[in-house]
Design a protein around this motif. Sequence first.
Motif, mmCIF file in Angstrom:
data_model
loop_
_atom_site.group_PDB
_atom_site.id
_atom_site.type_symbol
_atom_site.label_atom_id
_atom_site.label_comp_id
_atom_site.label_asym_id
_atom_site.label_seq_id
_atom_site.Cartn_x
_atom_site.Cartn_y
_atom_site.Cartn_z
ATOM 1 N N ALA A 145 0.832 -1.204 0.000
ATOM 2 C CA ALA A 145 0.000 0.000 0.000
ATOM 3 C C ALA A 145 0.870 1.258 0.000
ATOM 4 O O ALA A 145 0.576 2.237 -0.704
ATOM 5 C CB ALA A 145 -0.930 0.001 1.209
ATOM 6 N N ALA A 146 1.965 1.243 0.775
ATOM 7 C CA ALA A 146 2.867 2.397 0.806
ATOM 8 C C ALA A 146 3.475 2.641 -0.572
ATOM 9 O O ALA A 146 3.574 3.789 -1.031
ATOM 10 C CB ALA A 146 3.968 2.171 1.840
ATOM 11 N N GLY A 147 3.882 1.565 -1.247
ATOM 12 C CA GLY A 147 4.439 1.702 -2.587
ATOM 13 C C GLY A 147 3.426 2.258 -3.573
ATOM 14 O O GLY A 147 3.757 3.088 -4.432
ATOM 15 N N MET A 148 2.174 1.824 -3.473
ATOM 16 C CA MET A 148 1.125 2.322 -4.357
ATOM 17 C C MET A 148 0.854 3.808 -4.118
ATOM 18 O O MET A 148 0.606 4.568 -5.064
ATOM 19 C CB MET A 148 -0.153 1.508 -4.169
ATOM 20 N N VAL A 149 0.910 4.227 -2.853
ATOM 21 C CA VAL A 149 0.707 5.649 -2.540
ATOM 22 C C VAL A 149 1.827 6.487 -3.159
ATOM 23 O O VAL A 149 1.584 7.545 -3.757
ATOM 24 C CB VAL A 149 0.643 5.857 -1.012
ATOM 25 N N VAL A 150 3.063 6.009 -3.024
ATOM 26 C CA VAL A 150 4.196 6.717 -3.630
ATOM 27 C C VAL A 150 4.026 6.783 -5.144
ATOM 28 O O VAL A 150 4.251 7.829 -5.761
ATOM 29 C CB VAL A 150 5.525 6.021 -3.266
ATOM 30 N N ARG A 151 3.615 5.664 -5.753
ATOM 31 C CA ARG A 151 3.401 5.634 -7.210
ATOM 32 C C ARG A 151 2.324 6.644 -7.619
ATOM 33 O O ARG A 151 2.461 7.316 -8.649
ATOM 34 C CB ARG A 151 2.990 4.215 -7.627
ATOM 35 N N ALA A 152 1.270 6.783 -6.823
ATOM 36 C CA ALA A 152 0.162 7.677 -7.163
ATOM 37 C C ALA A 152 0.552 9.144 -7.049
ATOM 38 O O ALA A 152 0.178 9.960 -7.903
ATOM 39 C CB ALA A 152 -1.040 7.371 -6.273
ATOM 40 N N PHE A 153 1.312 9.490 -6.000
ATOM 41 C CA PHE A 153 1.602 10.903 -5.742
ATOM 42 C C PHE A 153 2.979 11.351 -6.257
ATOM 43 O O PHE A 153 3.198 12.545 -6.481
ATOM 44 C CB PHE A 153 1.498 11.194 -4.246
ATOM 45 N N LYS A 154 3.895 10.387 -6.419
ATOM 46 C CA LYS A 154 5.232 10.708 -6.921
ATOM 47 C C LYS A 154 5.612 9.734 -8.035
ATOM 48 O O LYS A 154 6.525 8.911 -7.894
ATOM 49 C CB LYS A 154 6.266 10.617 -5.783
ATOM 50 N N PRO A 155 4.909 9.795 -9.173
ATOM 51 C CA PRO A 155 5.172 8.822 -10.243
ATOM 52 C C PRO A 155 6.598 8.887 -10.779
ATOM 53 O O PRO A 155 7.177 7.862 -11.147
ATOM 54 C CB PRO A 155 4.148 9.189 -11.318
ATOM 55 N N GLY A 156 7.171 10.087 -10.844
ATOM 56 C CA GLY A 156 8.546 10.219 -11.316
ATOM 57 C C GLY A 156 9.520 9.503 -10.401
ATOM 58 O O GLY A 156 10.429 8.790 -10.860
ATOM 59 N N PHE A 157 9.335 9.677 -9.096
ATOM 60 C CA PHE A 157 10.184 8.990 -8.124
ATOM 61 C C PHE A 157 10.004 7.477 -8.222
ATOM 62 O O PHE A 157 10.981 6.721 -8.162
ATOM 63 C CB PHE A 157 9.838 9.465 -6.716
ATOM 64 N N ALA A 158 8.753 7.036 -8.401
ATOM 65 C CA ALA A 158 8.475 5.599 -8.510
ATOM 66 C C ALA A 158 9.179 5.005 -9.720
ATOM 67 O O ALA A 158 9.759 3.912 -9.644
ATOM 68 C CB ALA A 158 6.968 5.355 -8.594
ATOM 69 N N ARG A 159 9.148 5.723 -10.851
ATOM 70 C CA ARG A 159 9.827 5.224 -12.055
ATOM 71 C C ARG A 159 11.333 5.179 -11.852
ATOM 72 O O ARG A 159 11.996 4.237 -12.273
ATOM 73 C CB ARG A 159 9.482 6.110 -13.251
ATOM 74 N N ALA A 160 11.868 6.195 -11.200
ATOM 75 C CA ALA A 160 13.308 6.240 -10.962
ATOM 76 C C ALA A 160 13.761 5.130 -10.020
ATOM 77 O O ALA A 160 14.880 4.614 -10.146
ATOM 78 C CB ALA A 160 13.697 7.606 -10.388
ATOM 79 N N MET A 161 12.894 4.774 -9.077
ATOM 80 C CA MET A 161 13.250 3.756 -8.090
ATOM 81 C C MET A 161 12.980 2.342 -8.564
ATOM 82 O O MET A 161 13.397 1.377 -7.914
ATOM 83 C CB MET A 161 12.460 4.001 -6.792
ATOM 84 N N ASP A 162 12.289 2.201 -9.699
ATOM 85 C CA ASP A 162 11.866 0.873 -10.144
ATOM 86 C C ASP A 162 13.048 -0.084 -10.292
ATOM 87 O O ASP A 162 13.071 -1.161 -9.703
ATOM 88 C CB ASP A 162 11.099 0.987 -11.460
ATOM 89 N N LYS A 163 14.041 0.302 -11.089
ATOM 90 C CA LYS A 163 15.183 -0.591 -11.330
ATOM 91 C C LYS A 163 16.013 -0.829 -10.072
ATOM 92 O O LYS A 163 16.340 -1.984 -9.754
ATOM 93 C CB LYS A 163 16.055 -0.030 -12.450
ATOM 94 N N PRO A 164 16.382 0.229 -9.305
ATOM 95 C CA PRO A 164 17.152 -0.028 -8.074
ATOM 96 C C PRO A 164 16.429 -0.949 -7.093
ATOM 97 O O PRO A 164 17.059 -1.807 -6.473
ATOM 98 C CB PRO A 164 17.339 1.375 -7.483
ATOM 99 N N VAL A 165 15.108 -0.771 -6.956
ATOM 100 C CA VAL A 165 14.369 -1.605 -6.011
ATOM 101 C C VAL A 165 14.290 -3.041 -6.525
ATOM 102 O O VAL A 165 14.361 -3.993 -5.734
ATOM 103 C CB VAL A 165 12.968 -1.028 -5.750
#
Length: 287
Positions: free
Chosen positions: A150-170
């Motif tokens: 749920a925390a990851g989904m919230v980040v994806r919803a409100f900070k999509p750029g950050f979510a995309r940037a973190m996708d590969k490292p995570v």
Amino acid sequence: MESGLTLVALPFALAVIMFGLGLDLTTGDFVRIARRPKPVAIALGCQLILLPLACFGLVMLFALPPVLAVGMMLLAASPGGTVANLYSHLFRGDVALNISLTAINSIIAVVTLPLVVNLSIAWFRPGGLQLGLQFGKTVEVFLLVLGPVAAGMVVRAFKPGFARAMDKPVRIASVLILAGVIVGAAIANYDILLRVLGPLAGVTLSFCLISLGIGYAMPRLLGIDRPQAIASAFEVGIHNATLAIVVAQSVLMRPDMALPAAVYGALMLPLAAAFGLVVSQRNAARS
């Protein structure tokens, strides 16, 4: 070990993996399930019904000790995860379907995992563990699984750029964490592992191949396209070994019950890669 690794490090490791999973999910993934019910229903049927039955048969065939038998059933009840999505991408599966399956599987597992574990404990009756996952422990599993997602989904919803940037490292971190958790579980139970490695290698190898085979063959037999069948194969065939290890060690407080997931995790990655190569070559030959 129990106070540090079991109570803090393992839940944190799982949280990182499940948070990364949440970064891939949106509410649209749940809407997609309603629009494409057939492949989702088939894959879930394989995951929730056929695999526990197949695992139970293997456990009886290999005559595993009760604690390891419950550990295998715990593994069978664990959903897929980020590794399944990665393999589906590598071998041209329908990654969107994978993401949808992962989303719904993670929610359903909050109910089915405690159910399977409790039924397994009632059947095999491992020494020193008779009650299994009671309500408080079930809530703990719920928080372990859905909280970080749920925390990851919230980040994806409100900070999509950050979510995309973190996708590969995570994703990379998730694979490394998985490897670390598997190695840690093996080291922590090294003496027991040496005694049971032979039977565990056989049953986990068989379970991995059966899971991948069922996940691919059933959709194809029921008229599902190859990319969706490949997605189903990896979602059904690659279980979240980290979740099984964390539940065994941190929730049930039985590190020895984590051994099946540790052995499975070590065998799963190369077997799934070999399976993907075979399927890809067959598809290329037919094209």
